[in-house]
Design an enzyme around this catalytic site. Structure first.
Site, PDB file in Angstrom:
ATOM      1  N   ASP A   7      67.087 131.872 177.845  1.00 38.99           N
ATOM      2  CA  ASP A   7      67.832 131.631 179.089  1.00 38.99           C
ATOM      3  C   ASP A   7      66.840 131.074 180.111  1.00 38.99           C
ATOM      4  O   ASP A   7      65.690 130.737 179.752  1.00 38.99           O
ATOM      5  CB  ASP A   7      68.549 132.908 179.561  1.00 38.99           C
ATOM      6  CG  ASP A   7      67.584 133.950 180.114  1.00 38.99           C
ATOM      7  OD1 ASP A   7      66.349 133.789 179.992  1.00 38.99           O
ATOM      8  OD2 ASP A   7      68.071 134.957 180.678  1.00 38.99           O
ATOM      9  N   CYS A  64      64.117 135.822 176.868  1.00 33.60           N
ATOM     10  CA  CYS A  64      64.757 135.931 178.180  1.00 33.60           C
ATOM     11  C   CYS A  64      63.769 136.659 179.088  1.00 33.60           C
ATOM     12  O   CYS A  64      62.591 136.782 178.737  1.00 33.60           O
ATOM     13  CB  CYS A  64      66.129 136.606 178.099  1.00 33.60           C
ATOM     14  SG  CYS A  64      66.151 138.352 177.674  1.00 33.60           S
ATOM     15  N   THR A  66      63.403 139.832 180.015  1.00 33.26           N
ATOM     16  CA  THR A  66      62.881 141.054 179.391  1.00 33.26           C
ATOM     17  C   THR A  66      62.824 140.971 177.873  1.00 33.26           C
ATOM     18  O   THR A  66      62.147 141.778 177.236  1.00 33.26           O
ATOM     19  CB  THR A  66      63.782 142.242 179.737  1.00 33.26           C
ATOM     20  OG1 THR A  66      65.106 141.936 179.267  1.00 33.26           O
ATOM     21  CG2 THR A  66      63.810 142.516 181.236  1.00 33.26           C
ATOM     22  N   HIS A  97      58.233 145.700 157.499  1.00 37.84           N
ATOM     23  CA  HIS A  97      59.160 146.813 157.252  1.00 37.84           C
ATOM     24  C   HIS A  97      60.631 146.434 157.400  1.00 37.84           C
ATOM     25  O   HIS A  97      61.468 146.912 156.644  1.00 37.84           O
ATOM     26  CB  HIS A  97      58.877 147.976 158.216  1.00 37.84           C
ATOM     27  CG  HIS A  97      57.559 148.636 157.989  1.00 37.84           C
ATOM     28  ND1 HIS A  97      57.331 149.965 158.297  1.00 37.84           N
ATOM     29  CD2 HIS A  97      56.393 148.182 157.491  1.00 37.84           C
ATOM     30  CE1 HIS A  97      56.079 150.296 158.002  1.00 37.84           C
ATOM     31  NE2 HIS A  97      55.481 149.219 157.510  1.00 37.84           N
ATOM     32  N   ASN A  98      60.941 145.631 158.428  1.00 37.57           N
ATOM     33  CA  ASN A  98      62.351 145.346 158.742  1.00 37.57           C
ATOM     34  C   ASN A  98      62.795 143.966 158.277  1.00 37.57           C
ATOM     35  O   ASN A  98      63.973 143.629 158.432  1.00 37.57           O
ATOM     36  CB  ASN A  98      62.603 145.425 160.263  1.00 37.57           C
ATOM     37  CG  ASN A  98      61.967 146.628 160.926  1.00 37.57           C
ATOM     38  OD1 ASN A  98      61.195 146.489 161.874  1.00 37.57           O
ATOM     39  ND2 ASN A  98      62.257 147.829 160.434  1.00 37.57           N
ATOM     40  N   HIS A 133      61.766 149.757 151.865  1.00 39.96           N
ATOM     41  CA  HIS A 133      62.163 148.944 153.021  1.00 39.96           C
ATOM     42  C   HIS A 133      63.444 148.157 152.711  1.00 39.96           C
ATOM     43  O   HIS A 133      64.301 148.003 153.584  1.00 39.96           O
ATOM     44  CB  HIS A 133      61.030 148.007 153.431  1.00 39.96           C
ATOM     45  CG  HIS A 133      59.838 148.752 153.970  1.00 39.96           C
ATOM     46  ND1 HIS A 133      59.963 149.734 154.926  1.00 39.96           N
ATOM     47  CD2 HIS A 133      58.516 148.692 153.665  1.00 39.96           C
ATOM     48  CE1 HIS A 133      58.771 150.226 155.207  1.00 39.96           C
ATOM     49  NE2 HIS A 133      57.872 149.625 154.439  1.00 39.96           N
ATOM     50  N   ARG A 136      66.305 150.571 153.129  1.00 41.79           N
ATOM     51  CA  ARG A 136      66.605 150.879 154.540  1.00 41.79           C
ATOM     52  C   ARG A 136      67.299 149.705 155.225  1.00 41.79           C
ATOM     53  O   ARG A 136      68.205 149.896 156.044  1.00 41.79           O
ATOM     54  CB  ARG A 136      65.300 151.252 155.269  1.00 41.79           C
ATOM     55  CG  ARG A 136      64.770 152.586 154.803  1.00 41.79           C
ATOM     56  CD  ARG A 136      63.321 152.822 155.197  1.00 41.79           C
ATOM     57  NE  ARG A 136      62.788 154.014 154.544  1.00 41.79           N
ATOM     58  CZ  ARG A 136      61.501 154.313 154.459  1.00 41.79           C
ATOM     59  NH1 ARG A 136      60.598 153.510 154.984  1.00 41.79           N
ATOM     60  NH2 ARG A 136      61.103 155.414 153.855  1.00 41.79           N
TER      61      ARG A 136
END
Ligand code: RB5
Length: 142
Positions: A7, A64, A66, A97-98, A133, A136
């Protein structure tokens, strides 16, 4: 192909990130915004997320003020794992991991020098492919 979007709050950092990707010889597609005029972060978060979810782009980078609003918006798109990172440890861990497919940054929180190192860490770290992983991540989608 890396999908990039921001943004108005992330516009200046997006420009720096695009220049950095060019220097590294990495192809990217810029989904906007294209000025510092006030705009709505979900429009750009979702455009990048949809391009990644559809396979049009392999990974995404969203910025953005934050990093929070734009990552919340991106994570509404099925198949998206957008990770807001303010340090290199988190950027590495979220890839390992993700298998995060979008990196989110807060331009009013993280300075340009650190942001570029976070980008490099995120892009250069492969998913671990560890069974635990994978299990999960599957549970996130259920
Ligand atoms: C825009 O002022 C700001 O709200 C946005 O960039 C972001 O920080 C939202 O989460």
């Amino acid at each position: 192909m890396i999908a990039v979007g921001s943004d108005h709050g992330g516009f200046a950092l997006k420009k720096a990130i695009c220049a950095h990707l060019e220097k590294r010889g990495l192809a990217y597609k810029d989904f906007g915004t294209w000025s510092e005029e006030s705009c709505d972060y979900p429009d750009f978060g979702k455009a990048v997320a949809k391009a990644v979810a559809a396979g049009e782009c392999g990974q995404g980078i969203l910025i953005c003020g934050t990093g929070i609003g734009i990552s919340i918006a991106a994570n509404k798109v099925p198949g998206i794992r957008a990770a807001l990172c303010g340090d290199c440890f988190s950027a590495e861990a979220t890839r390992l991991h993700n298998d995060a497919n979008i990196l989110a940054l807060g331009a009013r929180v993280t300075g340009e020098g650190l942001a570029l190192k976070i980008v490099d860490t995120f892009l250069d770290t492969p998913f671990s492919n560890d069974e635990r992983h994978i299990r999960r991540i599957r549970k996130i989608e259920d």
